[in-house]
Design a protein around this motif. Structure first.
Motif, PDB file in Angstrom:
ATOM      1  N   GLY A 205       0.798  -1.214   0.000  1.00  0.00           N
ATOM      2  CA  GLY A 205       0.000   0.000   0.000  1.00  0.00           C
ATOM      3  C   GLY A 205       0.837   1.273   0.000  1.00  0.00           C
ATOM      4  O   GLY A 205       2.032   1.238  -0.329  1.00  0.00           O
ATOM      5  N   LYS A 206       0.206   2.365   0.380  1.00  0.00           N
ATOM      6  CA  LYS A 206       0.866   3.671   0.356  1.00  0.00           C
ATOM      7  C   LYS A 206       2.165   3.634   1.159  1.00  0.00           C
ATOM      8  O   LYS A 206       2.186   3.168   2.287  1.00  0.00           O
ATOM      9  N   GLY A 207       3.230   4.133   0.532  1.00  0.00           N
ATOM     10  CA  GLY A 207       4.533   4.170   1.185  1.00  0.00           C
ATOM     11  C   GLY A 207       5.429   2.996   0.841  1.00  0.00           C
ATOM     12  O   GLY A 207       6.626   3.033   1.129  1.00  0.00           O
ATOM     13  N   ALA A 208       4.888   1.947   0.227  1.00  0.00           N
ATOM     14  CA  ALA A 208       5.725   0.821  -0.193  1.00  0.00           C
ATOM     15  C   ALA A 208       6.555   1.268  -1.390  1.00  0.00           C
ATOM     16  O   ALA A 208       6.059   1.953  -2.286  1.00  0.00           O
TER      17      ALA A 208
ATOM     18  N   MET B 222      10.048   2.801  -7.851  1.00  0.00           N
ATOM     19  CA  MET B 222       8.636   3.156  -7.853  1.00  0.00           C
ATOM     20  C   MET B 222       8.121   3.100  -6.426  1.00  0.00           C
ATOM     21  O   MET B 222       8.639   2.351  -5.596  1.00  0.00           O
ATOM     22  N   GLU B 223       7.124   3.925  -6.169  1.00  0.00           N
ATOM     23  CA  GLU B 223       6.543   4.001  -4.833  1.00  0.00           C
ATOM     24  C   GLU B 223       5.034   4.148  -4.949  1.00  0.00           C
ATOM     25  O   GLU B 223       4.541   4.905  -5.799  1.00  0.00           O
ATOM     26  N   ILE B 224       4.320   3.426  -4.116  1.00  0.00           N
ATOM     27  CA  ILE B 224       2.862   3.551  -4.089  1.00  0.00           C
ATOM     28  C   ILE B 224       2.523   4.851  -3.366  1.00  0.00           C
ATOM     29  O   ILE B 224       2.883   5.028  -2.201  1.00  0.00           O
ATOM     30  N   VAL B 225       1.864   5.756  -4.055  1.00  0.00           N
ATOM     31  CA  VAL B 225       1.530   7.064  -3.484  1.00  0.00           C
ATOM     32  C   VAL B 225       0.059   7.160  -3.091  1.00  0.00           C
ATOM     33  O   VAL B 225      -0.329   8.085  -2.377  1.00  0.00           O
ATOM     34  N   ASN B 226      -0.738   6.229  -3.575  1.00  0.00           N
ATOM     35  CA  ASN B 226      -2.145   6.185  -3.171  1.00  0.00           C
ATOM     36  C   ASN B 226      -2.652   4.764  -3.334  1.00  0.00           C
ATOM     37  O   ASN B 226      -2.338   4.090  -4.315  1.00  0.00           O
TER      38      ASN B 226
ATOM     39  N   SER C  59      -9.775  -0.878  -5.305  1.00  0.00           N
ATOM     40  CA  SER C  59     -10.193  -0.065  -6.438  1.00  0.00           C
ATOM     41  C   SER C  59      -9.069   0.738  -7.099  1.00  0.00           C
ATOM     42  O   SER C  59      -9.157   1.035  -8.303  1.00  0.00           O
ATOM     43  N   LEU C  60      -7.999   1.106  -6.397  1.00  0.00           N
ATOM     44  CA  LEU C  60      -6.958   1.949  -6.990  1.00  0.00           C
ATOM     45  C   LEU C  60      -5.608   1.726  -6.333  1.00  0.00           C
ATOM     46  O   LEU C  60      -5.510   1.653  -5.105  1.00  0.00           O
ATOM     47  N   VAL C  61      -4.577   1.633  -7.174  1.00  0.00           N
ATOM     48  CA  VAL C  61      -3.189   1.696  -6.728  1.00  0.00           C
ATOM     49  C   VAL C  61      -2.506   2.689  -7.654  1.00  0.00           C
ATOM     50  O   VAL C  61      -2.491   2.511  -8.872  1.00  0.00           O
ATOM     51  N   ALA C  62      -1.965   3.768  -7.067  1.00  0.00           N
ATOM     52  CA  ALA C  62      -1.271   4.795  -7.852  1.00  0.00           C
ATOM     53  C   ALA C  62       0.206   4.787  -7.479  1.00  0.00           C
ATOM     54  O   ALA C  62       0.558   4.738  -6.302  1.00  0.00           O
ATOM     55  N   LEU C  63       1.063   4.842  -8.498  1.00  0.00           N
ATOM     56  CA  LEU C  63       2.510   4.768  -8.301  1.00  0.00           C
ATOM     57  C   LEU C  63       3.196   5.999  -8.852  1.00  0.00           C
ATOM     58  O   LEU C  63       2.765   6.558  -9.857  1.00  0.00           O
ATOM     59  N   LYS C  64       4.302   6.336  -8.220  1.00  0.00           N
ATOM     60  CA  LYS C  64       5.256   7.292  -8.779  1.00  0.00           C
ATOM     61  C   LYS C  64       6.387   6.431  -9.323  1.00  0.00           C
ATOM     62  O   LYS C  64       6.963   5.629  -8.583  1.00  0.00           O
ATOM     63  N   LEU C  65       6.688   6.564 -10.600  1.00  0.00           N
ATOM     64  CA  LEU C  65       7.664   5.706 -11.264  1.00  0.00           C
ATOM     65  C   LEU C  65       8.798   6.562 -11.808  1.00  0.00           C
ATOM     66  O   LEU C  65       8.569   7.440 -12.652  1.00  0.00           O
TER      67      LEU C  65
END
Length: 175
Positions: A75-78, A93-97, A102-108
């Motif tokens: 989840g968030k912060g992984a 990459m990091e999960i930011v949301n 329903s949603l997994v958002a990443l910063k890549l």
């Protein structure tokens, strides 16, 4: 004669460069697959980087790739950093949301083979006994990418990997 050929060549190169400069500044690549499983069965595979080897096509690019998980377990912060051969490159990459089921958002962030900062979203939308899983990546397109895009289709290249990943998610979750 030589000067005429040189002038024509310069005009063609200038036209290509000018045309490349007019291409969009941003890109988005999106693929969606219907999976006959509830979102609750699919979400943990995406929300936990330790489970990405089960489905991500990028995990198979380099069998000797160095991986480092940090931050939250899921989840968030992984976070997940990798360093591999020329195909896998170097990045993080990091999960930011993360919204359960329903949603997994990443910063890549890529460092090699080229520097790029993109965002990735996985959205899971239930419909009857199927879940529509959408994998989307967005980012800016610097001039060199615009120029390369005249000769290769990035949507097709990246989209093909997304299709393989979604098919792997389907195989992993449909029983």
């Amino acid at each position: 004669m030589f000067s005429t050929i040189l002038i024509v060549l310069v005009i063609i190169i200038a036209a290509v460069l000018i045309y490349a400069a007019t291409r969009p500044n941003d890109f988005v690549t999106t693929r969606t697959a219907g999976i006959k499983a509830p979102p609750e069965a699919i979400f943990p595979l995406i929300n936990d980087f330790s489970r990405w080897p089960e489905w991500s096509p990028y995990e198979k690019l380099d069998p000797d790739m160095k991986r480092a998980l940090s931050g939250a377990a899921s989840g968030k912060g992984a976070a997940y950093a990798w360093e591999g051969n020329g195909k896998a490159g170097i990045g993080r990459m990091e999960i930011v949301n993360s919204v359960p089921s329903s949603l997994v958002a990443l910063k890549l962030d890529f460092e090699k083979p080229f520097r790029a900062n993109n965002s990735v979203d996985f959205t899971l939308t239930p419909s009857g006994d199927t879940t529509a899983v959408t994998w989307a990546m967005r980012g800016s397109r610097p001039f060199i990418a615009k120029l390369m895009g005249l000769f290769m289709n990035f949507d097709t290249l990246i989209g093909r990997d997304f299709e393989v990943g979604l098919a792997n998610l389907k195989r992993s979750t449909e029983a």
